[in-house]
Structures are given as structure tokens and as C-alpha cells.
Design a protein around this motif. Structure first.
Motif, mmCIF file in Angstrom:
data_model
loop_
_atom_site.group_PDB
_atom_site.id
_atom_site.type_symbol
_atom_site.label_atom_id
_atom_site.label_comp_id
_atom_site.label_asym_id
_atom_site.label_seq_id
_atom_site.Cartn_x
_atom_site.Cartn_y
_atom_site.Cartn_z
ATOM 1 N N TYR A 131 -106.581 1.087 41.655
ATOM 2 C CA TYR A 131 -105.179 0.717 41.561
ATOM 3 C C TYR A 131 -104.730 0.071 42.873
ATOM 4 O O TYR A 131 -105.358 0.250 43.928
ATOM 5 C CB TYR A 131 -104.315 1.958 41.278
ATOM 6 C CG TYR A 131 -104.622 2.649 39.967
ATOM 7 C CD1 TYR A 131 -104.632 1.947 38.768
ATOM 8 C CD2 TYR A 131 -104.907 4.014 39.921
ATOM 9 C CE1 TYR A 131 -104.915 2.583 37.563
ATOM 10 C CE2 TYR A 131 -105.185 4.664 38.728
ATOM 11 C CZ TYR A 131 -105.195 3.934 37.550
ATOM 12 O OH TYR A 131 -105.480 4.556 36.355
ATOM 13 N N SER B 120 -99.650 1.688 44.892
ATOM 14 C CA SER B 120 -99.554 2.685 43.823
ATOM 15 C C SER B 120 -99.851 4.083 44.335
ATOM 16 O O SER B 120 -99.397 5.074 43.763
ATOM 17 C CB SER B 120 -100.525 2.346 42.690
ATOM 18 O OG SER B 120 -100.242 1.082 42.135
ATOM 19 N N MET C 262 -96.918 6.186 41.483
ATOM 20 C CA MET C 262 -97.493 5.875 40.180
ATOM 21 C C MET C 262 -97.439 7.107 39.267
ATOM 22 O O MET C 262 -97.212 8.236 39.714
ATOM 23 C CB MET C 262 -98.943 5.426 40.348
ATOM 24 C CG MET C 262 -99.859 6.512 40.903
ATOM 25 S SD MET C 262 -101.536 5.932 41.261
ATOM 26 C CE MET C 262 -102.137 5.632 39.615
ATOM 27 N N ASN C 263 -97.686 6.878 37.972
ATOM 28 C CA ASN C 263 -97.826 7.970 37.012
ATOM 29 C C ASN C 263 -99.158 8.672 37.282
ATOM 30 O O ASN C 263 -100.226 8.083 37.141
ATOM 31 C CB ASN C 263 -97.789 7.408 35.589
ATOM 32 C CG ASN C 263 -97.988 8.475 34.535
ATOM 33 O OD1 ASN C 263 -98.192 9.648 34.836
ATOM 34 N ND2 ASN C 263 -97.932 8.082 33.274
ATOM 35 N N GLN D 129 -103.505 5.095 32.270
ATOM 36 C CA GLN D 129 -102.090 5.004 32.608
ATOM 37 C C GLN D 129 -101.195 5.008 31.372
ATOM 38 O O GLN D 129 -99.967 5.030 31.474
ATOM 39 C CB GLN D 129 -101.818 3.747 33.438
ATOM 40 C CG GLN D 129 -102.219 3.865 34.893
ATOM 41 C CD GLN D 129 -101.375 4.869 35.648
ATOM 42 O OE1 GLN D 129 -100.175 4.685 35.826
ATOM 43 N NE2 GLN D 129 -102.000 5.954 36.094
#
Length: 437
Positions: free
Chosen positions: A319, A323, A334-335, A250
Motif C-alpha cells: 500500500y 496509508s 487506512m482500513n 480492503q
């Protein structure tokens, strides 16, 4: 559940001379199931021993003093008749009794029966014995279901990928209806991954909670393997490295920061721990190279790496559930950069690119992946999770740099197929079209 490994095992049976087959891979990727399926379909008799579950067989086989003695013990322990020319002997979880491998030469020399060995953690448990019967073991590694296999499990006809291959070969757009279907399946693959139990749970229930429960159990089993099999003095560090992978992916550049590990400052302090995880097939490394020039291995800097989970579903499942919101629509909360790179690593390894690299260099920037074909061609891959996939300054600078040896450049993103300048743009699901060997 159709697996490509079946055809690989069939190739061994049809072309072997005096060779046993060794099937390695991480735990729970489907080795036992596919070998049992093959044995029942292709032989009149299947003799099978699981050396984890069958204590009596393990104790007996471990005391064998010769190939003849081992064969006698197998015949005594078997409830199935051993008929010459019509019997497959399958020894599962061979890491529990690795000395058996040293007798394989003598067993296959007789030519009476076919032998398949399988197990988990072979890269760490059998390091000293696996090379002894040189020429008498044909080996391949099984991985989680790749994206194509995942599509089959979800009801997509196999001929759909013939269309994809034609689109890739001719650099033509995938027909819109099929592009939408594959994009949707790819987003589901990010959530579910390719572990057979997780895929089965998804197909059966169509919900994510049973899938996440399976994924959690698999991660727990991997942690248990570390506690049981890793060298005692390295266990805590190996556990910590494995647990850090999701958070490290991340970070902005996805590079694994050695300083994140407790009381560790230099890679040389924990090199063995990283090797244990990768040799156990539960983590996939990508090493930085000084320059994108073949052979990439000669230019690699092994102290600088990215580290991925062997299965993208295990990563996303680690996660929080919130997320993952939006993943199905390609608009995750989320990224997604690390997730997309993880699925890329997983697909590339499954399709023959067993050594992964990337480039980070001042004045150039970062190229997400560099891979090398058996012919020596260097392919540069940029993995884009967002809408600005046409922006790839590092790739442009690398391709313009004198002395660099990039033969082909690809950007994989949420798009259809097209070419622009010297860059080929592919949808993410076309990772499976990049094959080596």
C-alpha cells in the motif's frame, strides 16, 4: 536472529532413525540461513551445495544414476571432507534437481552422513517426486518470523512470553508495562512483517524506507518465480491474482471476488491458479464453511475464499506509504480490517493451524476465522481492528444456533485479557498463544 526452526531441526537430529530432513517454505523466509547455522554449530563438517548458484554441481548431480553414484559425485564436488558420523550434507534449492530426492532412501540407508534438503516452490515443483521415499523424509515448513520471534529480534527478553503464556492460561490481564510494550511491538510488526531481511533492515536502521525497499524486492522476486516456474498458460492469471490480494483485502468482507480477474466468471476456471499460489507458500487461503461443525474440511466450500499474503509486512508494504500513517499509534489512516486478518492468518498457520476457514451465512453474518485443533475442537475467532470490539453480533448468533459446534470463542482486539459471558477477549499479540500440535 533466533528462530524456532533451529529447535525443530535439532529435534530431527536427536530423534531420527534413517531419515533425511526436507525443509520447505516460501523464498526468503530464512531456510538457508538457519540450516547453515545449525550445520556449523552441530557438526564438525558441513558440505553445502546451492543448486541454483552452482551450475557444475547441478549438472553433475542431475546425471547421477544411483544413490552410490550421487554420493560419489557429492564427494568429488565437495571442498570439505566427508567424515562418517560427523558430516551434514545440505542440498539447497532442491527444486532445481528434484530427481535427487528419489535417491534419498539409498543414501540414508547407509547411515554414514546426515542429509538436509531445502528449497522454495517445492509444493509445485516436486509434486510428483516428494512422496517417493516414503518414511525416509521428515518434512516441515518454515514461515516468516512469527510475532514472538520478531520480539526477540527487537530485544525483548524471551521470559516476557512466559508471562504472556501465564496470562493466557489463567485468563488474567497482562501487566500494564508489558502490555504496552507488546502492543507497540505488534504495531511495528504490522509494518515490518516477518521476512528476515525486512526485520534485519528495521533493527539496523529503525526506519521504514529500507524495510519497504526490501519488501518491494521480495514481492518482485515472487512475481519473477511466477514467470519462471508457473505453467505458461496460467502465468498471467496467477500474477493477476497475486497482485489483486491487497485490494481484495480492503473490501468490506475481504472475500476474494473471482469476477475481479480479467475474463473470469467462475472459480472452476482458475482453481489451478489459486492452488499454485498456495502450494508455493506465498498466499494463505481461508475457505468458507457451510456450518461451524467438525470436521471443518468436510463443510468447506472451496469456491468461496479469502486470500492473504504469507507475510503481513509484504501486504502493508504494497500500500502507499501514507496509508500506513498512524499504524504505530493504533490509529491508522487506512482500513485495517484486512491487515489485522492477514496477520491473524499468518500467526495461525505458523502455530500449526495449516487449514483456515471462516463462515458467511445469511441470518448469522460473518465469523472471521474458524480453526480446528487436532483434538477436534472448533474455535471461532473475531478479529477487531477498531474500538467497538465488544460488538460481535455474528459471533453471538452463531454461538446461540442449535447444532453448531463452536467449543470456544475469542475476540482479538486492541485490549487486554478479560472474559465476558462465553467470550474470551485477548490482545492481538496473543494470537501466538493459540497453538495446534
Amino acid at each position: 536472529m533466533k528462530r524456532k526452526a533451529y529447535d525443530r531441526i535439532k529435534f530431527w537430529k536427536d530423534h531420527k532413525t534413517k531419515q533425511a530432513l526436507l525443509v520447505s517454505g516460501a523464498r526468503q523466509v530464512g531456510k538457508t540461513f538457519i540450516i547453515e547455522e545449525f550445520g556449523r554449530a552441530e557438526y564438525d563438517h558441513l558440505v553445502e551445495f546451492n543448486l541454483v548458484l552452482d551450475d557444475n554441481a547441478r549438472r553433475s548431480f542431475s546425471q547421477a544414476a544411483s544413490p552410490d553414484d550421487l554420493l560419489l559425485r557429492i564427494s568429488v564436488a565437495s571442498s570439505v571432507p566427508l567424515v562418517p558420523g560427523r558430516t551434514l550434507v545440505f542440498l539447497d534449492e532442491i527444486q532445481q534437481c528434484p530427481q535427487i530426492v528419489t535417491f534419498i532412501k539409498g543414501l540414508v540407508d547407509k547411515g554414514d552422513y546426515d542429509y538436509i534438503l531445502s528449497g522454495s516452490l517445492l509444493g509445485v515443483e516436486m509434486e510428483d517426486v516428494r512422496s517417493l521415499p516414503v518414511g525416509y523424509l521428515d518434512e516441515f515448513t518454515m514461515y516468516p518470523l512469527d510475532f514472538e520471534e520478531f520480539c526477540w529480534a527487537n530485544g525483548l527478553v524471551e521470559s516476557a512470553f512466559d508471562v504472556i503464556r501465564d496470562s493466557f492460561s489463567n485468563l488474567q490481564e497482562v501487566p500494564d508495562f508489558l502490555h504496552r510494550r507488546l502492543t507497540d511491538l505488534f504495531h511495528r510488526y504490522l509494518l515490518v512483517g516477518g521476512m528476515p531481511a525486512a526485520v534485519s533492515a528495521f533493527v539496523a536502521n529503525g526506519a521504514i524506507d529500507p524495510v519497504r525497499a526490501v519488501q518491494s524486492n521480495i514481492r518482485t522476486s515472487y512475481e519473477h518465480d511466477i514467470k519462471q516456474y508457473a505453467p505458461k498458460e496460467h502465468r498471467l492469471t496467477i500474477q493477476e491474482i497475486y497482485g489483486l490480494i491487497p485490494s481484495e483485502l480492503q473490501s468490506q468482507n475481504r472475500r476474494f471476488q473471482v469476477s475481479s480477474i480479467t475474463d473470469i466468471k467462475r472459480f472452476s476456471q482458475i482453481e489451478d491458479e489459486f492452488l499454485w499460489l498456495t502450494n508455493a507458500n506465498v498466499a494463505l487461503p481461508a475457505f468458507n464453511v457451510a456450518a461451524p461443525v467438525a470436521p471443518l474440511r468436510a463443510n468447506s466450500e472451496r469456491r468461496i475464499m479469502k486470500l492473504f499474503y504469507s507475510d503481513v509486512g509484504l501486504l502493508v508494504g504494497s500500500y502507499g506509504k501514507k496509508s500506513a500513517l498512524g499504524i504505530l499509534d493504533g490509529n491508522a489512516a487506512m482500513n485495517m480490517g484486512g491487515v489485522y486478518e492477514n496477520v491473524a492468518a499468518q500467526e495461525l498457520v505458523a502455530h500449526g493451524f495449516t487449514h483456515l476457514y471462516y463462515l458467511t451465512r445469511k441470518g448469522i453474518g460473518e465469523l472471521d476465522f474458524l480453526i480446528e485443533t487436532d483434538d477436534g475442537d472448533v474455535l471461532a475467532l473475531e478479529i477487531k481492528s477498531g474500538a467497538r470490539f465488544r460488538s460481535h453480533a455474528a459471533l453471538d448468533r452463531a454461538m446461540a444456533t442449535s447444532g453448531y459446534g463452536i467449543d470456544s470463542a475469542y475476540v482479538l482486539a486492541e485490549t487486554n485479557v478479560f472474559e465476558e459471558s462465553d467470550v474470551t477477549y485477548l490482545p492481538m499479540y496473543m494470537l501466538s498463544m493459540l497453538e495446534n500440535g
